[in-house]
Design a protein around this motif. Structure first.
Motif, PDB file in Angstrom:
ATOM      1  N   GLY B 208       0.803  -1.213   0.000  1.00 43.61           N
ATOM      2  CA  GLY B 208       0.000   0.000   0.000  1.00 43.61           C
ATOM      3  C   GLY B 208       0.837   1.264   0.000  1.00 43.61           C
ATOM      4  N   ALA B 209       2.117   1.172   0.315  1.00 50.06           N
ATOM      5  CA  ALA B 209       2.969   2.363   0.351  1.00 50.06           C
ATOM      6  C   ALA B 209       3.753   2.530  -0.938  1.00 50.06           C
ATOM      7  CB  ALA B 209       3.921   2.296   1.536  1.00 50.06           C
ATOM      8  N   CYS B 210       4.509   1.488  -1.341  1.00 50.18           N
ATOM      9  CA  CYS B 210       5.412   1.660  -2.488  1.00 50.18           C
ATOM     10  C   CYS B 210       4.821   1.095  -3.778  1.00 50.18           C
ATOM     11  CB  CYS B 210       6.764   1.025  -2.193  1.00 50.18           C
ATOM     12  SG  CYS B 210       6.706  -0.776  -2.150  1.00 50.18           S
ATOM     13  N   ARG B 211       3.664   0.393  -3.680  1.00 49.18           N
ATOM     14  CA  ARG B 211       2.970  -0.157  -4.851  1.00 49.18           C
ATOM     15  C   ARG B 211       3.774  -1.216  -5.592  1.00 49.18           C
ATOM     16  NH1 ARG B 211      -1.743   1.585  -4.111  1.00 49.18           N
ATOM     17  NH2 ARG B 211      -1.785   3.570  -3.069  1.00 49.18           N
ATOM     18  N   ARG B 212       4.772  -1.807  -4.925  1.00 55.52           N
ATOM     19  CA  ARG B 212       5.513  -2.893  -5.568  1.00 55.52           C
ATOM     20  C   ARG B 212       5.070  -4.227  -4.960  1.00 55.52           C
ATOM     21  NH1 ARG B 212      10.672  -1.000  -4.544  1.00 55.52           N
ATOM     22  NH2 ARG B 212      11.246  -3.194  -4.440  1.00 55.52           N
ATOM     23  N   PRO B 213       5.254  -5.350  -5.699  1.00 60.06           N
ATOM     24  CA  PRO B 213       4.814  -6.654  -5.172  1.00 60.06           C
ATOM     25  C   PRO B 213       5.554  -7.023  -3.886  1.00 60.06           C
ATOM     26  CG  PRO B 213       6.062  -6.912  -7.209  1.00 60.06           C
ATOM     27  CD  PRO B 213       5.825  -5.447  -7.049  1.00 60.06           C
ATOM     28  N   ILE B 214       4.845  -7.762  -3.012  1.00 67.40           N
ATOM     29  CA  ILE B 214       5.442  -8.176  -1.741  1.00 67.40           C
ATOM     30  C   ILE B 214       5.771  -9.658  -1.823  1.00 67.40           C
ATOM     31  CG2 ILE B 214       5.140  -8.233   0.758  1.00 67.40           C
ATOM     32  CD1 ILE B 214       2.832  -6.172   0.338  1.00 67.40           C
ATOM     33  N   GLU B 215       7.050  -9.970  -1.887  1.00 64.54           N
ATOM     34  CA  GLU B 215       7.474 -11.376  -1.993  1.00 64.54           C
ATOM     35  C   GLU B 215       7.813 -11.935  -0.620  1.00 64.54           C
ATOM     36  OE1 GLU B 215       7.993 -11.585  -6.425  1.00 64.54           O
ATOM     37  OE2 GLU B 215       7.808 -13.097  -4.869  1.00 64.54           O
ATOM     38  N   LYS B 224      -5.194  -3.017   3.876  1.00 65.41           N
ATOM     39  CA  LYS B 224      -4.219  -3.098   2.787  1.00 65.41           C
ATOM     40  C   LYS B 224      -3.091  -4.040   3.186  1.00 65.41           C
ATOM     41  CE  LYS B 224      -4.902   1.679   1.328  1.00 65.41           C
ATOM     42  NZ  LYS B 224      -4.369   3.021   1.550  1.00 65.41           N
ATOM     43  N   HIS B 225      -2.211  -4.336   2.208  1.00 63.83           N
ATOM     44  CA  HIS B 225      -1.010  -5.118   2.479  1.00 63.83           C
ATOM     45  C   HIS B 225       0.193  -4.192   2.427  1.00 63.83           C
ATOM     46  CE1 HIS B 225      -3.588  -8.514   2.077  1.00 63.83           C
ATOM     47  NE2 HIS B 225      -3.911  -8.172   0.844  1.00 63.83           N
ATOM     48  N   TRP B 226       1.196  -4.541   3.207  1.00 68.74           N
ATOM     49  CA  TRP B 226       2.379  -3.680   3.300  1.00 68.74           C
ATOM     50  C   TRP B 226       3.641  -4.518   3.395  1.00 68.74           C
ATOM     51  CZ3 TRP B 226       0.659   1.463   3.690  1.00 68.74           C
ATOM     52  CH2 TRP B 226      -0.678   1.629   4.102  1.00 68.74           C
ATOM     53  N   HIS B 227       4.754  -4.025   2.782  1.00 69.72           N
ATOM     54  CA  HIS B 227       6.067  -4.552   3.139  1.00 69.72           C
ATOM     55  C   HIS B 227       6.258  -4.252   4.626  1.00 69.72           C
ATOM     56  CE1 HIS B 227       7.086  -4.005  -1.248  1.00 69.72           C
ATOM     57  NE2 HIS B 227       7.552  -5.218  -1.017  1.00 69.72           N
ATOM     58  N   VAL B 228       6.882  -5.162   5.338  1.00 69.46           N
ATOM     59  CA  VAL B 228       7.090  -4.954   6.774  1.00 69.46           C
ATOM     60  C   VAL B 228       7.730  -3.596   7.029  1.00 69.46           C
ATOM     61  CG1 VAL B 228       8.299  -5.786   8.820  1.00 69.46           C
ATOM     62  CG2 VAL B 228       7.320  -7.409   7.224  1.00 69.46           C
ATOM     63  N   GLU B 229       8.681  -3.253   6.217  1.00 65.67           N
ATOM     64  CA  GLU B 229       9.417  -1.997   6.466  1.00 65.67           C
ATOM     65  C   GLU B 229       8.667  -0.766   5.957  1.00 65.67           C
ATOM     66  OE1 GLU B 229      11.162  -4.002   2.802  1.00 65.67           O
ATOM     67  OE2 GLU B 229      10.286  -4.559   4.713  1.00 65.67           O
ATOM     68  N   HIS B 230       7.546  -1.002   5.255  1.00 65.50           N
ATOM     69  CA  HIS B 230       6.769   0.135   4.764  1.00 65.50           C
ATOM     70  C   HIS B 230       5.508   0.402   5.568  1.00 65.50           C
ATOM     71  CE1 HIS B 230       8.818  -0.317   0.619  1.00 65.50           C
ATOM     72  NE2 HIS B 230       9.531   0.404   1.470  1.00 65.50           N
ATOM     73  N   PHE B 231       5.242  -0.438   6.579  1.00 63.62           N
ATOM     74  CA  PHE B 231       4.082  -0.198   7.443  1.00 63.62           C
ATOM     75  C   PHE B 231       4.581   0.586   8.652  1.00 63.62           C
ATOM     76  CE2 PHE B 231       0.017  -0.407   9.004  1.00 63.62           C
ATOM     77  CZ  PHE B 231      -0.070  -1.000  10.244  1.00 63.62           C
TER      78      PHE B 231
END
Ligand SMILES: [Zn+2]
Ligand SMILES: [Zn+2]
Ligand SMILES: [Zn+2]
Ligand SMILES: [Zn+2]
Ligand SMILES: [Zn+2]
Ligand SMILES: [Zn+2]
Ligand SMILES: [Zn+2]
Ligand SMILES: [Zn+2]
Lengths: 270, 340
Positions: B208-215, B224-231
C-alpha cells in the motif's frame, strides 16, 4: 414513600439515565415499582443491598450499559441478562454464586465482567463462557478455580485477568496467546510452574501489572521473583526454563496443598 | 556428635524452622548446620530424603528425583538425564558416549571437535570434507546428501522430490517457490511451495505504500497489504516491526504517538480522553468516569481510595467488605509495599 421509590420518581422527572440505589436495604426488586419501565437508563447501581434474586425482567432495560450488583446475596443470575444489547460492564462481585447459567456467555458487547468473591470454579462455568471475545477485563479473584480452561486463549482482547486467591494448580499455555494482556493477577494460588509462553507477554513495562506472590513456585522462579516480576519473565524465556518446564509437566508431581481457609468467606453463607 | 559437642542445647536452632531442640532429640548435623529430623527435607517436595541421599545446589538441598527434574542437564542425543560428566558443546549437553563425529561416529569428548556447517566433526573428517571442496547439503527430511541445488523451505534444505506443488501437484525441484504470505493471512500463517508455472499465475499482493509486489514478509492492516518496512507510524514514520499499532481515521500510529496525539483511553468508557485525565493504578479515567469500582460514586483527585485488584474502592465500600477479605487485602498491600 420508600427511599428507593423516591429515587425512581426523581429519575423519571429529570430523565436521569443513571440510577444509584446503593445501600438502600433492598431485598427484592419487586419493592421498586416502575424500575423495569425506565427503558432509557444506561447505568443501574444496586451495590450493598440484600438481593437474593435478579428477576429476568431486568433485561427489559434495553439501554443498560453498566449493571452493578456488587455485595448482595445473589445465588443465581437469569440468563436473560446476556441478551442486553448494550451491556458493557457487569459487576456481580461479592455475592453467593456457585455457578453461572447456561448460555451466559452470549453477551454481544460485554467489556468488563467482575465475578470477584463468589464460589465459582471451572466446572460450573457455562460452555460458551470463553466466547465473550469483546471482554477486556475479567475479574475472577477470590473464587474456587483449580484449573483455568485452555479456551481462555479465545479472549483475544483481554487486557486484565485476575485470578487472585483461587486454588489454581496450573495455568494453560494458551494464556500466552493473550497478546494484549497488561495486567495478570495470579497471587495466592497453588502454582508451581508457569508456561514459558507467559514470558513473551508484555507484562514487564511500567504500565503493566504482574502479581505472582504467595504460590509454591519451583526455587528458580521463587529466586527470580525476589528480584521482581520482570526477572521472572526473563527467566521464563530461557532455554534452561523450557527444559525444566517440560520435565515438570511430564513428571506430574502431586499438587501443593490447599492453603486458603474459605469456610469463613461471606459468599459461603446460606 | 562431632562439631556440636560443646554447644549447649539452649543456643542451638534448626536451620529450617528456627526452633530449638528437645533434650535427647535426634539432631541432623550437615556441615555444621543443625536440623530437626523432620525439617531436614527436600526444598522442592518437602519430603525426607530417601536413603539420606541429597544434592546440595545453590544453597538448597534436593532429593535425587527433584534435583534431576529441576537441574540435571538432558543429553542432546538420547534425551536422558546426564549424571556425572557432561560434555557441553554445540549449544547442548551430552553424555560423553553420545557426542560423536557426525561423519565417522568417533567419540569426540576427549579427541576434540570442529564445528563445520552446523555439524560436529572430528579433525580427520573435517580436513577431508574441506579438501573435497564441495560442501554437500543434507536433506532435512531424509538426511541423505543432496546432489546439486537444494530446495529451500522454511529455512531448511531438502530434496525437491519430497514435495509437490500446492496448486497442480507436480513433483518439485530446486526451482520451486516458497510463498510465505497471501492476502488475508497474517505473516507466516501459510508457507506453501509452488512450481514456477503456478507461482507466476498467482496474485501476489501489492504494498500500500510503495505499490511494488510483496514477496517476503507481509503485514495486513488498515485493509491493505504492506512490506514490513513500509508499514509505519503516521507521525514518526518508524516501521512497527510487529509491535502493536493503533488505528485512527485510516492511519496507524505507534503507541507513543497515538497517546501523544489522541490521549489515553478511559477504563470505563474505553474512549479516548479529551479533557482532564485521572491516572492511577496503571489506568486512566475521563472526568465523568473516575469513580469507585464498587458503588460507582464519583471520586475526586482529593478522595481517599483503597486499591482493590488495581481498581479504586471508596472508603465507605472498603469498610463494607467482609472482614476476612479486608484482612487479606491488607496483608497483600503490605507485601507489595515491601517488594517495591
Ligand atoms: Zn524431593
Ligand atoms: Zn546420551
Ligand atoms: Zn531428502
Ligand atoms: Zn504447480
Ligand atoms: Zn512497500
Ligand atoms: Zn510514532
Ligand atoms: Zn470514561
Ligand atoms: Zn464505593
Amino acid at each position: 414513600m420508600s427511599k428507593a421509590k423516591k429515587v425512581i420518581e426523581e429519575a423519571k422527572e429529570i430523565n436521569n439515565p443513571e440510577i444509584d440505589l446503593v445501600d438502600k436495604g433492598i431485598s427484592s426488586l419487586d419493592e421498586i415499582p416502575g424500575l423495569f419501565s425506565l427503558e432509557n437508563i444506561t447505568r443501574l447501581t444496586l451495590s450493598h443491598n440484600k438481593l437474593q434474586v435478579v428477576p429476568a425482567g431486568l433485561a427489559n432495560l434495553m439501554n443498560l450499559e453498566i449493571l452493578n450488583l456488587t455485595n448482595n446475596h445473589i445465588e443465581e443470575l437469569p440468563v436473560s441478562l446476556s441478551s442486553l444489547p448494550k451491556l458493557r460492564i457487569l459487576n456481580v462481585s461479592l455475592n453467593r454464586l456457585y455457578a453461572l447459567p447456561r448460555g451466559f456467555g452470549a453477551f454481544p458487547v460485554l467489556e468488563i465482567l467482575d465475578c470477584t468473591y463468589n464460589n465459582l470454579k471451572e466446572t460450573t462455568l457455562p460452555g460458551n463462557f470463553f466466547m465473550m471475545e469483546s471482554l477486556r477485563a475479567l475479574y475472577l479473584g477470590d473464587n474456587d478455580f483449580e484449573y483455568l480452561p485452555a479456551e481462555i486463549g479465545n479472549l483475544k482482547n483481554l487486557q486484565i485477568l485476575s485470578m487472585r486467591e483461587n486454588d489454581l494448580i496450573e495455568v494453560p499455555r494458551e494464556l500466552g496467546q493473550l497478546t494484549r494482556l497488561r495486567e495478570l493477577h495470579l497471587q495466592g494460588n497453588r502454582l508451581v510452574v508457569l508456561p514459558p509462553e507467559i514470558g513473551f507477554l508484555e507484562l514487564a513495562s511500567n504500565k503493566s501489572v504482574l502479581r505472582l506472590e504467595g504460590n509454591f513456585w519451583v526455587p528458580p522462579i521463587e529466586d527470580q521473583l525476589k528480584l521482581g516480576p520482570s526477572h521472572v519473565l526473563d527467566y521464563l524465556r530461557s532455554e534452561t526454563y523450557r527444559v525444566l518446564y517440560s520435565r515438570h509437566m511430564s513428571a506430574k508431581p502431586p499438587p501443593p496443598p490447599q492453603t486458603l481457609d474459605k469456610s469463613k468467606k461471606a459468599s459461603r453463607m446460606r | 556428635m562431632p562439631g556440636i559437642g560443646k554447644m549447649s542445647l539452649d543456643n542451638m536452632f534448626c536451620t529450617r524452622c528456627g526452633d530449638g531442640f528437645e533434650t535427647n532429640e535426634k539432631i541432623v548435623n550437615s556441615n555444621g548446620e543443625l536440623w530437626h529430623t523432620n525439617c531436614f527435607v527436600c526444598a522442592q517436595c518437602f519430603r525426607v530424603f530417601p536413603d539420606g541421599v541429597y544434592y546440595d545446589f545453590e544453597g538448597r538441598k534436593y532429593c535425587e528425583r527433584d534435583f534431576q527434574v529441576l537441574f540435571a542437564p538432558c543429553c542432546g542425543k538420547c534425551r536422558e538425564f546426564v549424571i556425572g560428566r557432561v560434555i557441553k558443546a554445540m549449544n547442548a549437553n551430552w553424555h560423553p558416549a553420545c557426542f560423536r563425529c557426525e561423519e565417522c561416529n568417533m567419540e569426540l569428548a576427549d579427541a576434540g571437535f570442529i564445528k563445520n556447517a552446523g555439524r560436529a566433526l572430528c579433525h580427520g573428517c573435517n580436513t577431508r570434507i574441506k579438501a573435497d571442496g564441495l560442501q554437500n547439503y543434507m536433506c532435512h527430511k531424509c538426511h541423505g546428501v543432496i546432489d546439486g541445488e537444494p530446495l529451500r523451505y522454511r529455512g531448511e534444505v531438502y530434496h525437491g522430490y519430497h514435495f509437490t506443488c500446492a496448486t497442480c501437484g507436480v513433483e518439485l525441484d530446486h526451482t520451486a517457490r516458497e510463498v510465505k504470505n497471501r492476502p488475508g493471512y497474517a505473516a507466516n500463517d501459510v508457507n506453501n511451495l509452488f512450481c514456477l508455472r503456478c507461482h507466476d499465475k498467482m496474485g501476489i499482493p501489492i504494498c500500500g505504500a510503495c505499490r511494488r509486489p510483496i514477496e517476503e514478509r507481509i503485514v495486513t492492516a488498515l485493509g491493505k497489504h504492506w512490506h514490513v518496512e513500509h508499514f509505519v507510524c503516521a507521525k514518526c514514520e518508524k516501521p512497527f516491526h510487529g509491535h502493536r499499532h493503533y488505528e485512527k481515521k485510516g492511519l496507524a500510529y505507534c503507541e507513543q504517538h497515538y497517546h501523544q496525539l489522541f490521549g489515553n483511553l478511559c477504563y470505563v468508557c474505553n474512549q479516548v480522553i479529551a479533557g482532564d485525565v485521572f491516572t492511577a493504578l496503571n489506568k486512566a479515567w475521563c472526568v465523568h468516569h473516575f469513580s469507585c469500582s464498587v458503588c460507582d460514586t464519583a471520586l475526586s483527585t482529593r478522595s481517599k481510595f483503597y486499591e482493590y485488584d488495581e481498581r479504586p474502592a471508596c472508603r465507605r465500600c472498603y469498610e463494607r467488605f467482609p472482614a476476612e477479605l479486608r484482612r487479606r487485602l491488607r496483608r497483600a498491600h503490605h507485601y507489595t509495599l515491601r517488594r517495591n
